[in-house]
Design a protein around this motif. Structure first.
Motif, short mmCIF file in Angstrom:
data_model
loop_
_atom_site.label_atom_id
_atom_site.label_comp_id
_atom_site.label_asym_id
_atom_site.label_seq_id
_atom_site.Cartn_x
_atom_site.Cartn_y
_atom_site.Cartn_z
N VAL A 9 0.83 -1.21 0.00
CA VAL A 9 0.00 0.00 0.00
C VAL A 9 0.86 1.25 0.00
O VAL A 9 0.56 2.23 -0.68
CB VAL A 9 -0.96 -0.01 1.21
N SER A 10 1.96 1.23 0.73
CA SER A 10 2.81 2.41 0.81
C SER A 10 3.48 2.73 -0.52
O SER A 10 3.90 3.87 -0.74
CB SER A 10 3.87 2.23 1.90
N GLN A 11 3.56 1.77 -1.42
CA GLN A 11 4.22 2.00 -2.70
C GLN A 11 3.25 2.49 -3.78
O GLN A 11 3.67 2.86 -4.86
CB GLN A 11 4.90 0.72 -3.18
N LEU A 12 1.96 2.52 -3.48
CA LEU A 12 0.96 2.97 -4.45
C LEU A 12 0.95 4.49 -4.55
O LEU A 12 1.22 5.18 -3.57
CB LEU A 12 -0.44 2.49 -4.05
N THR A 13 0.61 5.01 -5.73
CA THR A 13 0.42 6.44 -5.88
C THR A 13 -0.96 6.81 -5.34
O THR A 13 -1.77 5.93 -5.07
CB THR A 13 0.53 6.86 -7.36
N ASP A 14 -1.23 8.09 -5.23
CA ASP A 14 -2.53 8.54 -4.72
C ASP A 14 -3.68 8.08 -5.62
O ASP A 14 -4.73 7.68 -5.13
CB ASP A 14 -2.55 10.07 -4.59
N VAL A 15 -3.47 8.12 -6.92
CA VAL A 15 -4.51 7.70 -7.86
C VAL A 15 -4.75 6.21 -7.74
O VAL A 15 -5.90 5.75 -7.70
CB VAL A 15 -4.11 8.08 -9.31
N GLU A 16 -3.69 5.43 -7.68
CA GLU A 16 -3.83 3.98 -7.53
C GLU A 16 -4.50 3.63 -6.21
O GLU A 16 -5.28 2.68 -6.14
CB GLU A 16 -2.46 3.31 -7.60
N LEU A 17 -4.21 4.39 -5.18
CA LEU A 17 -4.81 4.18 -3.87
C LEU A 17 -6.33 4.34 -3.95
O LEU A 17 -7.08 3.49 -3.45
CB LEU A 17 -4.22 5.19 -2.88
N GLN A 18 -6.78 5.38 -4.62
CA GLN A 18 -8.22 5.61 -4.78
C GLN A 18 -8.87 4.52 -5.63
O GLN A 18 -9.96 4.05 -5.32
CB GLN A 18 -8.48 6.98 -5.43
N GLU A 19 -8.20 4.11 -6.70
CA GLU A 19 -8.74 3.06 -7.57
C GLU A 19 -8.89 1.75 -6.83
O GLU A 19 -9.92 1.07 -6.94
CB GLU A 19 -7.83 2.87 -8.79
N GLN A 20 -7.87 1.37 -6.09
CA GLN A 20 -7.90 0.12 -5.33
C GLN A 20 -9.01 0.16 -4.29
O GLN A 20 -9.72 -0.83 -4.08
CB GLN A 20 -6.56 -0.15 -4.64
N MET A 21 -9.16 1.29 -3.62
CA MET A 21 -10.20 1.42 -2.60
C MET A 21 -11.58 1.27 -3.23
O MET A 21 -12.45 0.61 -2.67
CB MET A 21 -10.08 2.77 -1.87
N GLY A 22 -11.78 1.87 -4.39
CA GLY A 22 -13.06 1.75 -5.08
C GLY A 22 -13.36 0.31 -5.48
O GLY A 22 -14.48 -0.19 -5.29
N LYS A 23 -12.37 -0.37 -6.03
CA LYS A 23 -12.55 -1.76 -6.44
C LYS A 23 -12.87 -2.66 -5.25
O LYS A 23 -13.76 -3.51 -5.32
CB LYS A 23 -11.29 -2.27 -7.14
N LEU A 24 -12.12 -2.48 -4.17
CA LEU A 24 -12.34 -3.32 -2.99
C LEU A 24 -13.70 -3.07 -2.35
O LEU A 24 -14.37 -4.00 -1.90
CB LEU A 24 -11.22 -3.10 -1.96
N ARG A 25 -14.12 -1.81 -2.33
CA ARG A 25 -15.43 -1.50 -1.77
C ARG A 25 -16.56 -2.10 -2.60
O ARG A 25 -17.54 -2.60 -2.05
CB ARG A 25 -15.61 0.01 -1.64
#
Length: 67
Positions: A9-25
């Motif tokens: 998670v710490s290696q993700l960019t801000d955009v990737e962080l938001q995308e992953q959160m959306g997919k997981l939700r």
């Protein structure tokens, strides 16, 4: 969806962080929908891991916003 650990998670960019959160939700909502409809999930422990991964993503997002 793969479960992400804190190091990943710490290696993700801000955009990737938001995308992953959306997919997981969305995946979590699908699992909850299946359970509420009277069905059983294939792996009940996966819901717990999804919730924890979302929490990891939110923690990293909050940590970045404070800096």
């Amino acid at each position: 969806m793969a479960i992400l650990r804190a190091h990943d998670v710490s290696q993700l960019t801000d955009v990737e962080l938001q995308e992953q959160m959306g997919k997981l939700r969305m995946e979590l909502v699908q699992h909850y929908g299946k359970v509420s409809a009277g069905g059983a999930t294939e792996n009940p422990g996966h819901i717990r891991e999804l919730r924890r991964t979302i929490a990891r993503l939110m923690t990293e997002k909050n940590r970045r916003s404070r800096v």
